[in-house]
Design a protein around this motif. Structure first.
Motif, PDB file in Angstrom:
ATOM      1  N   LEU A 171      60.213  19.015  48.841  1.00 36.72           N
ATOM      2  CA  LEU A 171      61.007  17.790  48.699  1.00 36.72           C
ATOM      3  C   LEU A 171      60.132  16.539  48.783  1.00 36.72           C
ATOM      4  O   LEU A 171      60.353  15.563  48.056  1.00 36.72           O
ATOM      5  CB  LEU A 171      62.097  17.747  49.773  1.00 36.72           C
ATOM      6  CG  LEU A 171      63.273  18.703  49.539  1.00 36.72           C
ATOM      7  CD1 LEU A 171      64.188  18.732  50.755  1.00 36.72           C
ATOM      8  CD2 LEU A 171      64.059  18.292  48.303  1.00 36.72           C
ATOM      9  N   ILE A 172      59.147  16.543  49.667  1.00 32.91           N
ATOM     10  CA  ILE A 172      58.232  15.397  49.754  1.00 32.91           C
ATOM     11  C   ILE A 172      57.455  15.244  48.457  1.00 32.91           C
ATOM     12  O   ILE A 172      57.253  14.131  47.957  1.00 32.91           O
ATOM     13  CB  ILE A 172      57.292  15.553  50.967  1.00 32.91           C
ATOM     14  CG1 ILE A 172      58.075  15.361  52.274  1.00 32.91           C
ATOM     15  CG2 ILE A 172      56.146  14.546  50.904  1.00 32.91           C
ATOM     16  CD1 ILE A 172      57.303  15.727  53.516  1.00 32.91           C
ATOM     17  N   ALA A 173      57.023  16.368  47.881  1.00 31.08           N
ATOM     18  CA  ALA A 173      56.322  16.316  46.590  1.00 31.08           C
ATOM     19  C   ALA A 173      57.232  15.720  45.508  1.00 31.08           C
ATOM     20  O   ALA A 173      56.788  14.901  44.685  1.00 31.08           O
ATOM     21  CB  ALA A 173      55.864  17.715  46.189  1.00 31.08           C
ATOM     22  N   ALA A 174      58.518  16.108  45.529  1.00 29.28           N
ATOM     23  CA  ALA A 174      59.465  15.566  44.552  1.00 29.28           C
ATOM     24  C   ALA A 174      59.648  14.057  44.741  1.00 29.28           C
ATOM     25  O   ALA A 174      59.732  13.295  43.766  1.00 29.28           O
ATOM     26  CB  ALA A 174      60.811  16.281  44.680  1.00 29.28           C
ATOM     27  N   LEU A 175      59.706  13.610  45.994  1.00 27.28           N
ATOM     28  CA  LEU A 175      59.862  12.177  46.266  1.00 27.28           C
ATOM     29  C   LEU A 175      58.627  11.389  45.829  1.00 27.28           C
ATOM     30  O   LEU A 175      58.743  10.276  45.291  1.00 27.28           O
ATOM     31  CB  LEU A 175      60.139  11.969  47.758  1.00 27.28           C
ATOM     32  CG  LEU A 175      61.575  12.277  48.182  1.00 27.28           C
ATOM     33  CD1 LEU A 175      61.658  12.519  49.681  1.00 27.28           C
ATOM     34  CD2 LEU A 175      62.509  11.136  47.778  1.00 27.28           C
ATOM     35  N   LEU A 176      57.457  11.953  46.047  1.00 30.74           N
ATOM     36  CA  LEU A 176      56.236  11.287  45.584  1.00 30.74           C
ATOM     37  C   LEU A 176      56.239  11.165  44.057  1.00 30.74           C
ATOM     38  O   LEU A 176      55.816  10.138  43.501  1.00 30.74           O
ATOM     39  CB  LEU A 176      55.004  12.067  46.057  1.00 30.74           C
ATOM     40  CG  LEU A 176      54.730  12.025  47.569  1.00 30.74           C
ATOM     41  CD1 LEU A 176      53.580  12.967  47.929  1.00 30.74           C
ATOM     42  CD2 LEU A 176      54.416  10.599  48.032  1.00 30.74           C
ATOM     43  N   PHE A 177      56.746  12.197  43.377  1.00 27.44           N
ATOM     44  CA  PHE A 177      56.870  12.147  41.913  1.00 27.44           C
ATOM     45  C   PHE A 177      57.847  11.048  41.500  1.00 27.44           C
ATOM     46  O   PHE A 177      57.607  10.315  40.530  1.00 27.44           O
ATOM     47  CB  PHE A 177      57.338  13.501  41.382  1.00 27.44           C
ATOM     48  CG  PHE A 177      57.548  13.535  39.894  1.00 27.44           C
ATOM     49  CD1 PHE A 177      56.468  13.597  39.028  1.00 27.44           C
ATOM     50  CD2 PHE A 177      58.833  13.501  39.368  1.00 27.44           C
ATOM     51  CE1 PHE A 177      56.662  13.614  37.652  1.00 27.44           C
ATOM     52  CE2 PHE A 177      59.029  13.521  37.997  1.00 27.44           C
ATOM     53  CZ  PHE A 177      57.946  13.584  37.132  1.00 27.44           C
ATOM     54  N   ILE A 178      58.943  10.894  42.246  1.00 25.61           N
ATOM     55  CA  ILE A 178      59.930   9.843  41.958  1.00 25.61           C
ATOM     56  C   ILE A 178      59.301   8.454  42.115  1.00 25.61           C
ATOM     57  O   ILE A 178      59.497   7.564  41.273  1.00 25.61           O
ATOM     58  CB  ILE A 178      61.157  10.003  42.885  1.00 25.61           C
ATOM     59  CG1 ILE A 178      61.977  11.226  42.455  1.00 25.61           C
ATOM     60  CG2 ILE A 178      62.027   8.742  42.868  1.00 25.61           C
ATOM     61  CD1 ILE A 178      63.029  11.639  43.461  1.00 25.61           C
ATOM     62  N   GLU A 188      68.360   9.867  37.799  1.00 22.83           N
ATOM     63  CA  GLU A 188      67.282  10.838  37.618  1.00 22.83           C
ATOM     64  C   GLU A 188      66.677  11.264  38.957  1.00 22.83           C
ATOM     65  O   GLU A 188      66.302  12.427  39.145  1.00 22.83           O
ATOM     66  CB  GLU A 188      66.195  10.262  36.704  1.00 22.83           C
ATOM     67  CG  GLU A 188      66.580  10.160  35.231  1.00 22.83           C
ATOM     68  CD  GLU A 188      67.532   9.008  34.947  1.00 22.83           C
ATOM     69  OE1 GLU A 188      67.710   8.137  35.847  1.00 22.83           O
ATOM     70  OE2 GLU A 188      68.116   8.978  33.851  1.00 22.83           O
ATOM     71  N   ALA A 189      66.570  10.311  39.883  1.00 22.60           N
ATOM     72  CA  ALA A 189      66.028  10.627  41.206  1.00 22.60           C
ATOM     73  C   ALA A 189      66.900  11.657  41.915  1.00 22.60           C
ATOM     74  O   ALA A 189      66.408  12.615  42.532  1.00 22.60           O
ATOM     75  CB  ALA A 189      65.913   9.358  42.050  1.00 22.60           C
ATOM     76  N   GLY A 190      68.219  11.490  41.820  1.00 22.07           N
ATOM     77  CA  GLY A 190      69.136  12.452  42.424  1.00 22.07           C
ATOM     78  C   GLY A 190      69.008  13.831  41.814  1.00 22.07           C
ATOM     79  O   GLY A 190      69.038  14.849  42.520  1.00 22.07           O
ATOM     80  N   VAL A 191      68.845  13.900  40.485  1.00 22.91           N
ATOM     81  CA  VAL A 191      68.704  15.186  39.797  1.00 22.91           C
ATOM     82  C   VAL A 191      67.405  15.879  40.214  1.00 22.91           C
ATOM     83  O   VAL A 191      67.380  17.090  40.496  1.00 22.91           O
ATOM     84  CB  VAL A 191      68.741  14.973  38.267  1.00 22.91           C
ATOM     85  CG1 VAL A 191      68.367  16.274  37.539  1.00 22.91           C
ATOM     86  CG2 VAL A 191      70.120  14.508  37.830  1.00 22.91           C
ATOM     87  N   ILE A 192      66.311  15.124  40.258  1.00 20.18           N
ATOM     88  CA  ILE A 192      65.009  15.692  40.644  1.00 20.18           C
ATOM     89  C   ILE A 192      65.075  16.271  42.051  1.00 20.18           C
ATOM     90  O   ILE A 192      64.605  17.387  42.316  1.00 20.18           O
ATOM     91  CB  ILE A 192      63.907  14.618  40.540  1.00 20.18           C
ATOM     92  CG1 ILE A 192      63.660  14.259  39.075  1.00 20.18           C
ATOM     93  CG2 ILE A 192      62.608  15.119  41.185  1.00 20.18           C
ATOM     94  CD1 ILE A 192      62.800  13.019  38.885  1.00 20.18           C
ATOM     95  N   LEU A 193      65.669  15.531  42.982  1.00 21.32           N
ATOM     96  CA  LEU A 193      65.735  15.981  44.370  1.00 21.32           C
ATOM     97  C   LEU A 193      66.622  17.215  44.511  1.00 21.32           C
ATOM     98  O   LEU A 193      66.302  18.141  45.270  1.00 21.32           O
ATOM     99  CB  LEU A 193      66.254  14.852  45.265  1.00 21.32           C
ATOM    100  CG  LEU A 193      65.253  13.723  45.533  1.00 21.32           C
ATOM    101  CD1 LEU A 193      65.951  12.545  46.196  1.00 21.32           C
ATOM    102  CD2 LEU A 193      64.117  14.228  46.417  1.00 21.32           C
ATOM    103  N   SER A 194      67.735  17.258  43.794  1.00 20.30           N
ATOM    104  CA  SER A 194      68.631  18.418  43.872  1.00 20.30           C
ATOM    105  C   SER A 194      67.955  19.672  43.321  1.00 20.30           C
ATOM    106  O   SER A 194      68.080  20.761  43.886  1.00 20.30           O
ATOM    107  CB  SER A 194      69.927  18.136  43.102  1.00 20.30           C
ATOM    108  OG  SER A 194      70.635  17.048  43.682  1.00 20.30           O
TER     109      SER A 194
END
Length: 521
Positions: A171-178, A188-194
């Protein structure tokens, strides 16, 4: 010392996961804040998280672990492994059916969870979409839980404890990507995190399959059959799931009611994340280690050992929980502002979240006490009594939350959750005492009140120190804020330790002696 060592193993793994979860939530607050995308995402996570916590932190494991441990002790590893494979087959079949039904019915499930979102169709549709993406995590984490139960039942706690770290890493990796993509507070941020939640579940599953294989406990998938062992597991697991998930059911009830007030879902989420840190580290560690230890002691007829384990577990829980609860209750605003007040999370959000955190903190000792008391029932394969008390607790929570919501808004939800948890603790403790299955010994009766006194005195000092450090806690520089918070936390820890030593709540010389002896060994 093996009990303390196992607490430390599970606690350290959980602590690492919770610390990374803190980092994740700080990034979440910056990326999503408390706006509509954040609320849709938090609601989407609520269902899989509800089942994750019910399964992984209580319900299913509470039924499975004693049966696995007893089968292994009475019939050997091969029989225990066969029972685990039969359980996995039945669980997997049920999860596939449930996941398909949930995906089809997600619109109605989202409405049931957040009826207040119906007035905002865009937010409601986003919550449905994100829920559909994230829901398969339930199936993954349920299988992870069974594999963790196999390892825990065999006395191997490390792999299962540290596997929880992996989800937060993803999840941290996904947030860094966001952040890198500049998708702050977007759909899009919500979709990536889910989607990242599901990826994290796959990573956890693979790691635990490997850990079981290396431990000589490979669990293979069989064709599902309703064997006597599976029937008994199902009979025990259903009430155990209800009992073990009471805290989480209460939080879901709070989400349903909070959806009627704009921003309330997010404020309660961030407050929940903070008080869940000590609850996760202490409560889950104790619950995971205590259950197989009690089951083995009861199987061997060692009633004195059962009493010793219960008393020392309570003391351990009190020593770690009481100072955390007092600190979160007396200085919630400085903690929240330093950790979360960045990016999309504003000062107004801090002011709204702080009183909710203080109210949750008042119930924290009860939340942890439930984790200590329930294994005494589960180890005796009594899942009915905790289920009944859990149902009463949920009913009281609903009544209190609704009654207080219309007077105090979302703060009434936090208060209702705390009240219901204390009621559940009282019922569980009273019944054990009445049955003669828990008796506080002399050390317990002396140490726990002294621990409470030390925590209260520490809280008074923290309140004064927070007032003195307020210019630094609200400074423009984030480094200054973090430094001031670190000083505050370290001062509280040192002061509590000194007060415990002075009052005699903890025998410092004996603890040092035991540590030296273990290091020498």
């Amino acid at each position: 010392m093996s009990l303390l060592r196992n607490f430390a193993t599970v606690g350290s793994g959980t602590a690492m996961s919770r610390v990374l979860g803190f980092v994740r939530d700080i990034f979440l607050a910056t990326a999503l804040g408390a706006g509509p995308v954040a609320e849709a995402y938090f609601v989407a996570q609520r269902l899989p998280n509800l089942f994750r916590r019910i399964f992984a932190e209580g319900g299913f494991a509470s039924a499975f672990v004693p049966m696995f441990a007893r089968t292994r002790q009475a019939e050997g590893t091969v029989a225990a492994q066969r029972f685990a494979e039969e359980s996995l087959a039945g669980l997997a079949a049920a999860l596939i059916v449930f996941t398909v039904i949930a995906e089809v019915a997600m619109t109605w499930m989202t409405f049931a969870l957040a009826p207040g979102f119906a007035s905002d169709p865009e937010k409601f549709d986003l919550a449905v979409l994100l829920s559909r993406i994230a829901f398969p995590y339930l199936a993954l984490i349920s299988v992870v839980t069974l594999l963790s139960g196999v390892l825990n039942g065999a006395g191997r706690f490390a792999a299962a404890a540290f596997s929880t770290v992996l989800l937060n890493v993803v999840l941290i990796a996904a947030l860094l990507f966001i952040f890198w993509q500049g998708e702050i507070a977007t759909l899009e941020a919500g979709v990536i995190l889910s989607a990242a939640v599901v990826v994290g579940g796959i990573v956890q599953l693979v790691v635990l399959f490997i850990a079981c294989h290396r431990a000589g406990l490979t669990v293979r998938l069989r064709w599902p059959r309703l064997t006597p062992g599976v029937k008994r597991l199902a009979r025990l697991a259903v009430p155990s799931v209800v009992a073990g998930g009471v805290v989480q059911i209460n939080i879901v009830v709070g989400t349903i009611i909070a959806s009627m007030q704009a921003g309330a879902v997010s404020w309660l989420y961030y407050a929940d994340r903070l008080y869940q840190l000590p609850l996760g580290i202490v409560g889950i560690a104790i619950g995971v280690v205590l259950l197989p230890d009690l089951a083995r002691a009861l199987q061997a007829g060692q009633e004195d050992e059962v009493a010793r384990v219960q008393n020392r577990s309570f003391e351990f829980a009190a020593a770690l929980t009481l100072p955390a609860a007092v600190a979160l209750a007396v200085i919630p605003a400085p903690i929240l502002s330093v950790l979360f007040e960045h990016g999309a999370f504003t000062a107004a959000d801090t002011a709204a979240t702080a009183p909710a955190l203080a109210l949750y903190a008042l119930g924290l000792p009860a939340f942890v006490a439930i984790k200590v008391l329930q294994p005494a029932y589960f180890a005796r394969e009594d899942t009915r009594t905790p289920m009944i008390y859990g149902a009463i607790s949920v009913a009281v929570n609903i009544a209190c939350s609704l009654l207080l919501f219309f007077t105090f808004g979302y703060l009434g939800i936090a208060a209702g959750t705390a009240i219901a948890s204390w009621l559940n603790t009282a019922m569980l403790g009273w019944t054990l005492w009445k049955r003669g299955q828990f008796r506080p010994d002399a050390l317990f009766r002396r140490r726990v009140p002294l621990l409470a006194l030390a925590a209260i005195l520490m809280g008074a000092a923290l309140y004064l120190l927070a007032w003195l450090l307020s210019p630094y806690l609200t400074a423009a520089s984030i480094l200054t804020q973090v430094g001031a918070l670190v000083v505050l936390v370290l001062t509280g820890l040192i002061l509590f330790a000194l007060l415990c030593h002075v009052t005699g709540a903890v025998d410092g010389s004996r603890l040092v002696s035991l540590l030296r002896r273990r290091r020498g060994a």
